[in-house]
Design an enzyme around this catalytic site. Structure first.
Site, PDB file in Angstrom:
ATOM      1  N   ARG A   2       0.823  -1.188   0.000  1.00 18.37           N
ATOM      2  CA  ARG A   2       0.000   0.000   0.000  1.00 18.37           C
ATOM      3  C   ARG A   2       0.865   1.248   0.000  1.00 18.37           C
ATOM      4  NH1 ARG A   2       1.005   0.852   5.588  1.00 18.37           N
ATOM      5  NH2 ARG A   2       1.350   3.033   5.213  1.00 18.37           N
ATOM      6  N   ARG A   6      -1.732   6.257  -0.041  1.00 16.89           N
ATOM      7  CA  ARG A   6      -2.240   7.504  -0.605  1.00 16.89           C
ATOM      8  C   ARG A   6      -3.666   7.398  -1.119  1.00 16.89           C
ATOM      9  NH1 ARG A   6       1.497   7.283  -6.090  1.00 16.89           N
ATOM     10  NH2 ARG A   6       1.598   5.018  -6.099  1.00 16.89           N
ATOM     11  N   ARG A  15      -1.619  13.907   4.857  1.00 13.68           N
ATOM     12  CA  ARG A  15      -0.580  14.350   3.912  1.00 13.68           C
ATOM     13  C   ARG A  15      -0.760  15.799   3.474  1.00 13.68           C
ATOM     14  NH1 ARG A  15       3.021  14.665   1.478  1.00 13.68           N
ATOM     15  NH2 ARG A  15       3.303  13.461  -0.426  1.00 13.68           N
ATOM     16  N   ASP A  51       9.996   4.777   3.753  1.00 12.06           N
ATOM     17  CA  ASP A  51      10.247   4.591   2.327  1.00 12.06           C
ATOM     18  C   ASP A  51      11.590   3.902   2.184  1.00 12.06           C
ATOM     19  OD1 ASP A  51       9.046   5.628  -0.449  1.00 12.06           O
ATOM     20  OD2 ASP A  51      11.226   5.551  -0.585  1.00 12.06           O
ATOM     21  N   TYR A 128      18.100   3.493  -8.082  1.00  8.11           N
ATOM     22  CA  TYR A 128      17.708   4.887  -7.821  1.00  8.11           C
ATOM     23  C   TYR A 128      18.938   5.781  -7.650  1.00  8.11           C
ATOM     24  CZ  TYR A 128      12.745   3.845  -7.271  1.00  8.11           C
ATOM     25  OH  TYR A 128      11.452   3.485  -7.507  1.00  8.11           O
TER      26      TYR A 128
HETATM   27  O1  CP3 Z   1       7.203   0.977  -6.203  1.00  5.12           O
HETATM   28  C1  CP3 Z   1       8.253   0.374  -5.915  1.00  5.12           C
HETATM   29  O2  CP3 Z   1       8.280  -0.837  -5.651  1.00  5.12           O
HETATM   30  C2  CP3 Z   1       9.541   1.172  -5.974  1.00  5.12           C
HETATM   31  C3  CP3 Z   1      10.396   1.137  -4.782  1.00  5.12           C
HETATM   32  C4  CP3 Z   1       9.717   1.631  -3.516  1.00  5.12           C
HETATM   33  C5  CP3 Z   1       9.556   3.004  -3.130  1.00  5.12           C
HETATM   34  N1  CP3 Z   1       9.014   3.005  -1.863  1.00  5.12           N
HETATM   35  C6  CP3 Z   1       9.913   4.228  -3.919  1.00  5.12           C
HETATM   36  C7  CP3 Z   1       8.726   5.128  -4.094  1.00  5.12           C
HETATM   37  C8  CP3 Z   1       9.178   0.821  -2.487  1.00  5.12           C
HETATM   38  C9  CP3 Z   1       9.045  -0.682  -2.434  1.00  5.12           C
HETATM   39  C10 CP3 Z   1       8.747   1.722  -1.452  1.00  5.12           C
HETATM   40  C11 CP3 Z   1       8.198   1.230  -0.163  1.00  5.12           C
HETATM   41  C12 CP3 Z   1       7.289   2.071   0.617  1.00  5.12           C
HETATM   42  N2  CP3 Z   1       7.144   3.442   0.537  1.00  5.12           N
HETATM   43  C13 CP3 Z   1       6.473   1.569   1.661  1.00  5.12           C
HETATM   44  C14 CP3 Z   1       6.404   0.123   2.165  1.00  5.12           C
HETATM   45  C15 CP3 Z   1       5.779  -0.826   1.232  1.00  5.12           C
HETATM   46  C16 CP3 Z   1       4.372  -0.524   0.870  1.00  5.12           C
HETATM   47  O3  CP3 Z   1       4.125  -0.277  -0.290  1.00  5.12           O
HETATM   48  O4  CP3 Z   1       3.532  -0.533   1.768  1.00  5.12           O
HETATM   49  C17 CP3 Z   1       5.768   2.671   2.188  1.00  5.12           C
HETATM   50  C18 CP3 Z   1       4.743   2.630   3.301  1.00  5.12           C
HETATM   51  C19 CP3 Z   1       6.210   3.854   1.454  1.00  5.12           C
HETATM   52  C20 CP3 Z   1       5.793   5.269   1.677  1.00  5.12           C
HETATM   53  C21 CP3 Z   1       5.460   6.017   0.421  1.00  5.12           C
HETATM   54  N3  CP3 Z   1       6.381   6.383  -0.560  1.00  5.12           N
HETATM   55  C22 CP3 Z   1       4.170   6.544  -0.010  1.00  5.12           C
HETATM   56  C23 CP3 Z   1       2.901   6.411   0.795  1.00  5.12           C
HETATM   57  C24 CP3 Z   1       4.335   7.156  -1.267  1.00  5.12           C
HETATM   58  C25 CP3 Z   1       3.288   7.815  -2.200  1.00  5.12           C
HETATM   59  C26 CP3 Z   1       2.418   8.845  -1.735  1.00  5.12           C
HETATM   60  C27 CP3 Z   1       2.872  10.043  -0.984  1.00  5.12           C
HETATM   61  O5  CP3 Z   1       2.308  10.230   0.103  1.00  5.12           O
HETATM   62  O6  CP3 Z   1       3.698  10.825  -1.474  1.00  5.12           O
HETATM   63  C28 CP3 Z   1       5.717   7.052  -1.580  1.00  5.12           C
HETATM   64  C29 CP3 Z   1       6.351   7.595  -2.776  1.00  5.12           C
HETATM   65  C30 CP3 Z   1       7.128   6.608  -3.558  1.00  5.12           C
HETATM   66  N4  CP3 Z   1       8.256   5.965  -3.121  1.00  5.12           N
HETATM   67  C31 CP3 Z   1       6.815   6.154  -4.849  1.00  5.12           C
HETATM   68  C32 CP3 Z   1       7.830   5.244  -5.211  1.00  5.12           C
HETATM   69  C33 CP3 Z   1       7.956   4.528  -6.526  1.00  5.12           C
HETATM   70  C34 CP3 Z   1       5.560   6.531  -5.650  1.00  5.12           C
HETATM   71  C35 CP3 Z   1       5.532   7.848  -6.284  1.00  5.12           C
HETATM   72  C36 CP3 Z   1       4.128   8.135  -6.811  1.00  5.12           C
HETATM   73  O7  CP3 Z   1       3.682   7.438  -7.740  1.00  5.12           O
HETATM   74  O8  CP3 Z   1       3.499   9.049  -6.260  1.00  5.12           O
END
Ligand code: CP3
Length: 325
Positions: A2, A6, A15, A51, A128
């Site tokens: 998840r 978001r 957020r 993250d 990355y």
């Molecule tokens: O998608 C992938 O597998 C790429 C690698 C990766 C990222 N973060 C980079 C990233 C992974 C596996 C994560 C893990 C992650 N990030 C977790 C744990 C696993 C899970 O999915 O539950 C969590 C809780 C996060 C936190 C996070 N990072 C959120 C909630 C968001 C998006 C929304 C926001 O509030 O900004 C991110 C941004 C992020 N990190 C993205 C990627 C590829 C997505 C960017 C987008 O499409 O907005």
């Protein structure tokens, strides 16, 4: 998955007031966000809100997480010098807030469901760091790997040591299981995985040897390299939707558990299709123990919350009547 928690309106509200990194660095708020999907959706586990890039700050990497893009590294790694200047993570002093968030979350969960800690796998983090942001073809990453093996191995060596230490610190802080995310590993051939990646992912898992902690090994596009991934380590293997789950099990061996394997896009369809696709996965699993029902990759931001709730209910109902725990 998840990562895009978001899609939850409750998350979006938080957020609107706080950046992602601010949430991660505020243990109480982080605990609240971590438990949201458990409270709202009824899922069977919580994954720490963090993250994969977060700990890299501790080894000297500057980045931000851009909306709709993901991590963006300020000065991508280009040569031996830039890799050589990275330090080794000291979890207790570099990311104390992660351990505090784990304790705070454990209190809030009050043993209702297990808490999963996680880290990025060396290859996915390296991609990355070298590309600067998400890519389709991974040309810069592979070019460095092929043309500059000494620099590559130094980077993977540093990342695997830091991530192993980071995971171990999360377990010491109370994480009940861990997940290692190698999201982009499917861009490599099995032979290159073997040479350039396997020893380093293996090292990350080795930091938890002898601990009774389930270790989930995540990847996408991995249908041709499941046996290599198995050698690298883990108790549970996460598969995407490109391979039927029963076929994946034959390749992995029945002494390993599997997580997956619904296509996240299915959750944008109507409830009938969601049920058909989900039932197909559960039928292929049959009475085998060791299946964690999950999506094959992150949930899409436009996913209707109602569809996710229905999916969780359907899986619970189906597996209960089938006589499984
Ligand atoms: O998608 C992938 O597998 C790429 C690698 C990766 C990222 N973060 C980079 C990233 C992974 C596996 C994560 C893990 C992650 N990030 C977790 C744990 C696993 C899970 O999915 O539950 C969590 C809780 C996060 C936190 C996070 N990072 C959120 C909630 C968001 C998006 C929304 C926001 O509030 O900004 C991110 C941004 C992020 N990190 C993205 C990627 C590829 C997505 C960017 C987008 O499409 O907005």
């Amino acid at each position: 998955m998840r990562q895009a928690g978001r899609f939850l309106p409750e998350y979006r509200k938080i957020r609107d007031k706080h950046s992602l990194i601010d949430i991660c660095k505020d243990p109480e708020l982080c605990a609240e966000v971590t438990t949201l999907p458990v409270d709202v959706l009824g899922v069977d586990a919580a994954i720490l809100f963090a993250d994969i890039m977060l700990p890299l700050e501790g080894i000297g990497v500057k980045f931000n997480i851009a909306d709709g893009v993901g991590p963006v590294v300020t000065s991508p790694l280009i040569d031996f010098q830039s890799v050589n200047s990275l330090t080794t993570l000291e979890p207790d002093s570099d990311v104390p807030y992660v351990m505090e968030a784990i304790s705070a979350t454990k209190k809030l969960l009050d043993s209702r469901v297990p808490l999963i800690g996680f880290c990025g796998a060396p290859f996915t983090l390296a991609s990355y760091l070298i590309e600067g942001l998400r890519t389709r073809d991974f040309v810069k990453t592979k070019k460095l790997m092929y043309r500059n093996p000494e620099t590559w191995h130094l980077l993977m060596d540093k990342l695997s040591t830091s991530m192993g230490t980071y995971l171990r610190a999360q377990v010491n802080a109370g994480a009940d299981a861990v997940q290692v995310f190698d999201s982009w590993i499917g861009c490599l051939s099995p032979a290159d995985y073997h040479t350039y990646v396997l020893p380093y992912s293996q090292r990350v898992f080795s930091y938890l040897e002898g601990r009774a902690i389930p270790r989930i090994h995540f990847g996408t596009g991995t249908a041709t390299m499941l046996d290599e991934m198995r050698q690298a380590g883990g108790d549970v293997f996460s598969i995407d939707w490109r391979i039927p789950i029963d076929v994946a099990w034959q390749k992995l061996g029945h002494d390993r558990a599997i997580q997956g394997n619904l296509d996240p896009v299915v959750l944008l369809a109507g409830s009938d299709l969601i049920r058909v696709k989900t039932a197909d996965i559960l039928t292929r699993v049959g009475n085998r123990p060791g299946h964690i029902f999950n999506l094959g990759h992150g949930i899409l931001p436009e996913t209707p919350q109602e569809n996710v709730k229905q999916l969780v209910e359907f899986v619970h109902e189906y597996t209960k009547t089938r006589g499984q725990p």
